[in-house]
Design a protein around this motif. Sequence first.
Motif, short mmCIF file in Angstrom:
data_model
loop_
_atom_site.label_atom_id
_atom_site.label_comp_id
_atom_site.label_asym_id
_atom_site.label_seq_id
_atom_site.Cartn_x
_atom_site.Cartn_y
_atom_site.Cartn_z
N LEU A 5 -8.10 44.64 -16.77
CA LEU A 5 -7.24 44.63 -15.91
C LEU A 5 -5.80 44.24 -15.64
N ALA A 6 -5.55 43.09 -16.51
CA ALA A 6 -4.25 42.57 -16.37
C ALA A 6 -3.27 43.02 -17.39
N LYS A 7 -3.83 43.24 -18.66
CA LYS A 7 -3.17 43.66 -19.76
C LYS A 7 -3.23 44.98 -20.46
N THR A 8 -3.97 46.19 -19.81
CA THR A 8 -4.01 47.28 -20.23
C THR A 8 -3.49 48.20 -19.37
N ARG A 9 -3.16 49.34 -19.79
CA ARG A 9 -2.76 50.56 -19.06
C ARG A 9 -3.93 51.00 -18.14
N THR A 10 -4.99 51.00 -18.58
CA THR A 10 -6.33 51.47 -18.13
C THR A 10 -6.34 50.59 -16.89
N GLY A 11 -6.18 49.27 -16.89
CA GLY A 11 -6.34 48.42 -15.53
C GLY A 11 -5.21 48.81 -14.58
N ALA A 12 -3.94 49.11 -15.03
CA ALA A 12 -3.00 49.82 -14.11
C ALA A 12 -3.36 50.91 -13.45
N TYR A 13 -4.14 52.02 -14.21
CA TYR A 13 -4.60 53.13 -13.67
C TYR A 13 -5.78 52.84 -12.73
N LEU A 14 -6.34 51.91 -12.83
CA LEU A 14 -7.46 51.59 -11.93
C LEU A 14 -7.01 51.21 -10.44
N TYR A 15 -6.13 50.44 -10.64
CA TYR A 15 -5.48 49.80 -9.42
C TYR A 15 -4.76 50.77 -8.71
N ALA A 16 -4.14 51.74 -9.54
CA ALA A 16 -3.32 53.12 -9.00
C ALA A 16 -4.16 53.85 -8.40
N VAL A 17 -5.19 54.18 -8.91
CA VAL A 17 -6.47 54.93 -8.17
C VAL A 17 -6.95 54.70 -6.96
N GLY A 18 -6.98 53.44 -6.89
CA GLY A 18 -7.86 52.57 -5.76
C GLY A 18 -6.78 52.40 -4.67
N GLY A 19 -5.57 52.37 -5.02
CA GLY A 19 -4.51 51.92 -3.97
C GLY A 19 -4.11 53.27 -3.28
N ASN A 20 -3.98 54.55 -4.07
CA ASN A 20 -3.58 55.50 -3.49
C ASN A 20 -3.89 56.89 -4.63
N GLU A 21 -5.16 57.45 -4.55
CA GLU A 21 -5.50 58.45 -5.44
C GLU A 21 -4.57 59.42 -5.39
N GLU A 22 -4.18 60.24 -4.47
CA GLU A 22 -3.01 61.20 -4.51
C GLU A 22 -1.88 60.93 -5.42
N ALA A 23 -1.40 59.87 -4.93
CA ALA A 23 -0.06 59.48 -5.74
C ALA A 23 -0.39 59.06 -6.94
N ALA A 24 -1.59 58.52 -7.42
CA ALA A 24 -1.80 58.28 -8.83
C ALA A 24 -2.05 59.67 -9.74
#
Length: 323
Positions: free
Chosen positions: A179-198
């Motif tokens: 969650l804190a150190k990988t691109r996958t973690g950033a993508y997880l937060y992005a999808v949850g924060g705003n799926e369309e924007a992601a």
Amino acid sequence: MNRIITKYKRELVVGIATIAMAAVFTIMNPTFLTWRNILTILQQMVLNGILAVGMMFTIITGGIDLSIGCTFAITGISVAFCCVNGVNPFLGILLGLVIGIILGAFNGFLITKMKLQPFIATLGTMSLYRGIAYVVTGGRPVTSVPDSFRNIFNGKMFLDIRYYIIVMIAVFVIAYIILAKTRTGAYLYAVGGNEEAAKLSGVNVVKVKYIAYIVCGACAAIAGLVMLASLGSAEPTAGTGYETNAIAAAAIGGTRMAGGKGTALGTFFGALLLAVLKVGMVVINVDSFWQYIFTGLIIIVASYFEFIQEDIAGLMARKKAAK
């Protein structure tokens, strides 16, 4: 220092609340802080902690997994059958992880490809997976799991620390890194924060959701393996209601139910707080039924705190923009 405090404010609050609760129980009964009791607390939080990590991943993406307890049961039953029939215990562990991943991936398929709401999809698989557990076992437990398997998780290290406590810590560390150190973690937060924007930013939303539910299934499988090692048997009823405690630990630790926010550290403290509460009530001889009441109150207070925190943050942002 101020930056760290600001970043982990929710985690610090939950950690302080846990320490305060432990202090109250210690005042009421000084035996609460003995090493033996501390080990009991850690052992108490292992299953819920591991399950809460998986639940956290799905919630961060704006989803949920109500079938986590049933995946837990199927994994335990499958591995128990294998070990009782002479399969190498390490091969049994691998099989258990594969089963958890497949069941998690099926949840991901229903949500991403069949476009079902996560609540409805996993409500359906909760019943489906539980039914499979009953059909496979005929409603009977699988017993006499050999020590060659049990000792892998249930054996003791120095200071009587059992291996499954180390397994739980490893799960939290891996979750933190993802969650804190990988691109996958950033993508997880992005999808949850705003799926369309992601989506517009080029994030493969389908892949990210699959990852979240696969991780959740793997965590359920690990928890099922730990339970099997602890008890030496597996039942089709195992894991019933465990999804509630997993959601509670994640929510108390600051995982936002709408998605886009949550940390491994916060979930750790959430699971620890619930374990301290449960063991503390036993130590001071409070009826265990009260645990449900106190757990519910803690969830409500934690959710309200989250609302207030976001409201204040929004107000500060508006003031800053006005300047």
